[in-house]
Structure formats: C-alpha cells, structure tokens
Design a protein around this motif. Structure first.
Motif, PDB file in Angstrom:
ATOM      1  N   PHE A  66     -21.438 -29.088  17.540  1.00  0.00           N
ATOM      2  CA  PHE A  66     -20.358 -28.283  18.122  1.00  0.00           C
ATOM      3  C   PHE A  66     -20.543 -28.182  19.637  1.00  0.00           C
ATOM      4  O   PHE A  66     -19.583 -28.270  20.400  1.00  0.00           O
ATOM      5  N   GLN A  67     -21.793 -28.003  20.077  1.00  0.00           N
ATOM      6  CA  GLN A  67     -22.082 -27.944  21.516  1.00  0.00           C
ATOM      7  C   GLN A  67     -21.692 -29.261  22.196  1.00  0.00           C
ATOM      8  O   GLN A  67     -21.127 -29.256  23.302  1.00  0.00           O
ATOM      9  N   GLN A  68     -21.972 -30.384  21.561  1.00  0.00           N
ATOM     10  CA  GLN A  68     -21.612 -31.677  22.133  1.00  0.00           C
ATOM     11  C   GLN A  68     -20.096 -31.823  22.258  1.00  0.00           C
ATOM     12  O   GLN A  68     -19.591 -32.395  23.226  1.00  0.00           O
ATOM     13  N   LEU A  69     -19.364 -31.300  21.278  1.00  0.00           N
ATOM     14  CA  LEU A  69     -17.904 -31.337  21.329  1.00  0.00           C
ATOM     15  C   LEU A  69     -17.395 -30.523  22.524  1.00  0.00           C
ATOM     16  O   LEU A  69     -16.498 -30.961  23.252  1.00  0.00           O
TER      17      LEU A  69
ATOM     18  N   ALA B 266     -19.834 -21.754  29.028  1.00  0.00           N
ATOM     19  CA  ALA B 266     -21.150 -22.207  29.485  1.00  0.00           C
ATOM     20  C   ALA B 266     -21.237 -23.733  29.493  1.00  0.00           C
ATOM     21  O   ALA B 266     -22.052 -24.306  30.232  1.00  0.00           O
ATOM     22  N   ASN B 267     -20.402 -24.388  28.687  1.00  0.00           N
ATOM     23  CA  ASN B 267     -20.372 -25.850  28.638  1.00  0.00           C
ATOM     24  C   ASN B 267     -19.227 -26.437  29.452  1.00  0.00           C
ATOM     25  O   ASN B 267     -18.842 -27.592  29.239  1.00  0.00           O
ATOM     26  N   GLY B 268     -18.674 -25.646  30.353  1.00  0.00           N
ATOM     27  CA  GLY B 268     -17.700 -26.157  31.303  1.00  0.00           C
ATOM     28  C   GLY B 268     -16.266 -26.196  30.827  1.00  0.00           C
ATOM     29  O   GLY B 268     -15.412 -26.822  31.473  1.00  0.00           O
ATOM     30  N   CYS B 269     -15.949 -25.530  29.691  1.00  0.00           N
ATOM     31  CA  CYS B 269     -14.569 -25.472  29.226  1.00  0.00           C
ATOM     32  C   CYS B 269     -13.818 -24.318  29.889  1.00  0.00           C
ATOM     33  O   CYS B 269     -14.417 -23.319  30.318  1.00  0.00           O
ATOM     34  N   VAL B 270     -12.510 -24.445  29.925  1.00  0.00           N
ATOM     35  CA  VAL B 270     -11.632 -23.311  30.203  1.00  0.00           C
ATOM     36  C   VAL B 270     -11.264 -22.689  28.859  1.00  0.00           C
ATOM     37  O   VAL B 270     -10.962 -23.413  27.904  1.00  0.00           O
ATOM     38  N   PHE B 271     -11.311 -21.360  28.786  1.00  0.00           N
ATOM     39  CA  PHE B 271     -10.925 -20.673  27.557  1.00  0.00           C
ATOM     40  C   PHE B 271      -9.540 -20.068  27.750  1.00  0.00           C
ATOM     41  O   PHE B 271      -9.314 -19.286  28.680  1.00  0.00           O
ATOM     42  N   LEU B 272      -8.604 -20.447  26.883  1.00  0.00           N
ATOM     43  CA  LEU B 272      -7.235 -19.925  26.923  1.00  0.00           C
ATOM     44  C   LEU B 272      -7.050 -18.986  25.742  1.00  0.00           C
ATOM     45  O   LEU B 272      -7.258 -19.375  24.588  1.00  0.00           O
ATOM     46  N   GLN B 273      -6.661 -17.740  26.033  1.00  0.00           N
ATOM     47  CA  GLN B 273      -6.536 -16.742  24.976  1.00  0.00           C
ATOM     48  C   GLN B 273      -5.156 -16.093  25.003  1.00  0.00           C
ATOM     49  O   GLN B 273      -4.454 -16.109  26.015  1.00  0.00           O
TER      50      GLN B 273
END
Length: 487
Positions: free
Chosen positions: A199-202, A226-233
């Motif tokens: 999941f972390q790799q994804l 923490a893994n460089g994604c943008v979180f959209l909520q």
C-alpha cells in the motif's frame, strides 16, 4: 516505573485466554469480587474500553482505588458529559462506552479530537532524504488512489468517479472474494486488500489520495501525505453527528464532522492564526455536491508540486515526546479535585482573590504577574488565557479562533464569581450547578453559572443560551498537545 498494556495480557497464549490478566493484576483466586491482597504491581495500565470492563470485573472493590492508574486508548474520544455516570443518565448522554467517572484526560485518543482527552496519536513512517527525492522523481501526476476498503464507499459516487477518470487513472484497494468481484466501475484498477508495504508503494507513485466521505478518520490520509500525495476530502453540509448519522450514534461524543477524513487531525482550511494545521497544498477540501468545484480542484492538483510532508506530532520523536510528558506530569492519583463551593458564605470563609488579571488590551484575562505560581503545576499557569465564547461556539472553537488550545485543567481557576466581574460580566444571580457547559453566563437575563462537579469541566459543547468562560493556552509548533513551556 512499571507499565502494563492490559490489552495485550489476554492475547498471550491462545489456550488460556483471559487467564493472564487476573494473575498480572494480582487478583486472588476464585470468582468473587474480593479486593486485591497485594498492591497493584503497575504504576500505569494502558488498556481499551473492553480491557477496562475486564479489569473492573476481576479487581472487584479494588478497581475504584486503582482506576487512577488507568489510561484508556479511546479511538473516538469520550467527552465529559458522557463520562460522568449520573449526569449522563439524567441528561440523556449515556451510551454503551461512557459513564466511567474517570478524569477525562485519562482517555487517550488517536487524533486530537477534544482537549478534554489526552492526544496519544500514532507514528507514521518518516522518509529519509534519499527516499523523499526518489518519490518526487517517480510520481505519476495522473494517478489517483481512493481511500477506503469497502465497496459501499463507492456507491453513489459514479458522477465524481467519471469526472476523475477523465484526468487520472483510478486505483482502489477494495476487499473482494475471488468468486465475487467488488461493485466498482470497470475503469478502476482494484488491487484488493494490500499488505502495508505494498500500500505504501502504491501511495509513493500516486499523485492524489481521495476520500469520498468514509472512513471519517484513520492513518491512511496522513501516510499518503507523508508519501507525497495530495489528499482531497469532502466537506459535509450539514455536519455529520449522532443527531443525523448512524455511524456516530452510541459513541460518547457530540462531535460534528464537517470534513471527511481530515478534520480529526486539524486538516481544515485554517483560520489566519492557526497555520500549523495541515492545509493546502497537501490537503484540499471541496463540496462534492458541486461537480464544477470538484473538477477544478482535480485539474489544479495535477499541476501542483507537493513534497512529502509528515507533521512532527506523528513522527516517532514527536509521539515519544508527548507520551513522556504525560508520564512525567499527569498524576490522577494524588491530584485533588477543586473544593466544592461553601454552602454558606461568612467573613471567615471568603474565597481567595483571583490569580487572574485583565490583559493589557482588556480583551481577556491572563495569569497575574503578582500571583503565586506552583512550580509543580502542569501545564504551567503562565500559558493560561481566559476568553469568553460566542453563544454558538464551544471552548475548543473559541480558543482556536485566538490561535490557542482549550486547556481543561485550567477550568478550576475560572470557576469563581470574581472572574465574571473581572470580565465586566453582569451577574444578577450566580448559581452552582452540574452542567458540562459551565462556567457560563446567560447574558440576556444576566444569570451566571459555576460548575458544581469538576469531572464535568469540558472544552466541548455549546448552547445558544450561554456564553462560556474558556481556559485557553498556547502550544508548541508541531505539538498541539503541549504548551510552549510544557517540556
């Protein structure tokens, strides 16, 4: 100091479940409620609600004596109104999880829901410089991962998934059985339930991690950021709560969720004085009822460069710093509760002068420079500021609007008639009553109320009838649970 994690004690030895807990607690043999014959061998016991129930069952009469050593790992938090058994029963706050009559700060939460409880938190993986650079150079700007492992989360989201699919390849981690594929759109690449490292790799490849309203909270959005994604909520209007949503019914909280996934960690559009919460570019909040706003956000996010980010609170050092402070300073076994008000007031029973003074700009109260300070007090009293809430604001919101955090241990300094006078509040009458909103004033009738039961001091809660007296404090950058001088 010896520490027991009670939740683990009945997991050891599958052939003898529950037998280890009584022996570790020193419970006498038999099935009665006999008190412990020897002192409890642990200074602190970390457990959950189920473990608390087991301890009460096995310890009998000794549970009341030793419950001050318990720290309850509590995912959703327990507000004071639900914790006080008599009050919860009389006022309709009783649930299956509350009514333990503990000090509210003995409940330790996964996220900083309310300062009435202690924020324990958790640790998320911290990347080194090489890993951060690798992630930045291998991001796929057109890849999105949907938050949630249940197929039900996807139902009714076809419109937004179709918009998202115009711009990004959509990945899911929805559980399914081989014979029954999950009910997700055909254009979604579903990986099924993944081990944590996969999941972390994804997440390290994806640009966007998107929540559709459930789960309400969990570590995954933080791990994504923490893994460089943008979180959209999603933004909920009206907010979800026990009054209008089945998920919250029966939980010992009146909390309102206006954001899906991130509000628990302070992920909101931050007010000007509260820039330490996670906001843009890491977290975006949109109205999912507005497809144009949703589509515009997707296009902007694809163009936005974002570095991996992990708040200090969720690093290993940040959590250890916080837990160390709690262990060093939180003592519920020797700290005495504030005295109840005298039934009659005579010249010989005058209360001591207030240690508070009006601030230089006359907007709030602070600890008086001439007042004495107990060096053992924690948090230090110099961090205290007293503000009066608006009628529709809880003390949590009132303090937040001033760039501060509500501190329930300071309520004892506010619970005096003199404080109303210092704030130029007119009181035609002053009464002591059990109410989790007190101390407060009903301004339209000039009635002031003080708290009769210290266990009901609460940062949470509001009523349009009252303006509340709120004890606020400063906080350390990246560590909202601790004041600036708390270490």
């Amino acid at each position: 100091m010896s520490v027991c994690v009670a939740g683990l004690l009945w997991c050891w030895g599958a052939d003898q479940p529950l037998l280890l807990l009584p022996s570790h607690l020193g419970v006498p043999p038999g099935r009665g409620n006999c008190p412990l014959t020897n002192p409890l061998p642990f200074d602190l016991i970390y457990t959950d609600y189920h473990g608390l129930q087991q301890m009460k069952q096995h310890m009998g009469l000794s549970f009341k004596k030793y419950r001050c050593r318990v720290r309850v790992i509590d995912t959703f938090g327990t507000e004071p109104a639900y914790n006080h058994e008599e009050y919860a029963t009389l006022r309709g706050y009783r649930t299956n999880w509350g009514y333990w009559n503990l000090q509210p700060t003995q409940f330790m939460t996964m996220f900083p829901h309310t300062p009435d409880n202690s924020f324990m938190g958790f640790v998320s993986e911290e990347l080194n410089k090489t890993e951060r650079q690798f992630i930045k150079s291998n991001k796929v700007s057109s890849m999105a991962v949907v938050y949630g492992k249940e197929a039900s989360i996807w139902k009714g989201k076809e419109k937004f998934l179709a918009i998202l699919n115009k711009y990004m390849e959509i990945h899911g981690t929805v559980y399914y059985e081989t014979q029954r594929p999950p009910e997700v759109p055909a254009f979604v690449k579903n990986h099924g339930l993944l081990p944590q490292h996969e999941f972390q790799q994804l997440l390290r490849k994806a640009k966007l991690f998107i929540g559709f309203g459930f789960p309400y909270e969990g570590p995954a959005p933080l791990e994504a950021i923490a893994n460089g994604c943008v979180f959209l909520q999603a933004r909920f209007n009206p907010p979800h709560s026990s009054l209008n949503h089945e998920f919250f019914r029966g939980k010992p909280t009146s909390r309102e969720a206006s954001l899906a996934g991130g509000e628990r960690m302070g992920w909101m559009e931050p007010p000007p004085l509260h820039r330490d919460f996670i906001g843009k570019p890491h977290v975006w909040t949109v109205d999912y009822n507005n497809s144009e706003e949703f589509e515009a956000a997707i296009k902007t996010i694809m163009r936005t460069q974002v570095d991996p980010y992990l708040p200090y609170e969720y690093t290993c050092e940040g959590m250890l710093e916080r837990i160390h402070a709690y262990i060093q300073h939180q003592d519920f076994c020797t700290t005495s509760s504030p005295p109840l008000p005298p039934k009659a007031k005579s010249p010989a029973m005058q209360s001591p002068p207030s240690p508070l003074a009006l601030s230089p700009n006359a907007t709030h109260l602070v600890w008086s420079p001439s007042a004495s300070r107990d060096p053992r007090a924690w948090p230090p009293v110099d961090s205290l500021q007293v503000w009066v809430s608006e009628t529709r604001h809880a003390c949590t919101e009132t303090c937040r609007r001033h760039g501060l955090v509500c501190e329930p241990t300071f309520f004892r300094f506010l619970n005096k008639k003199e404080v109303f006078l210092q704030l130029s509040i007119t009181c035609d009458s002053t009464e002591y009553e059990m109410n989790h909103l007190y101390p407060a004033v009903a301004e339209n009738v000039h009635e002031c109320y003080l708290q009769k039961e210290p266990l009901l001091f609460s940062c949470a809660g509001y009523n349009t009838k009252y303006r509340r007296l709120c004890p606020c404090r400063d906080y350390r950058k990246g560590q909202v649970a601790l004041c600036r001088d708390c270490l």
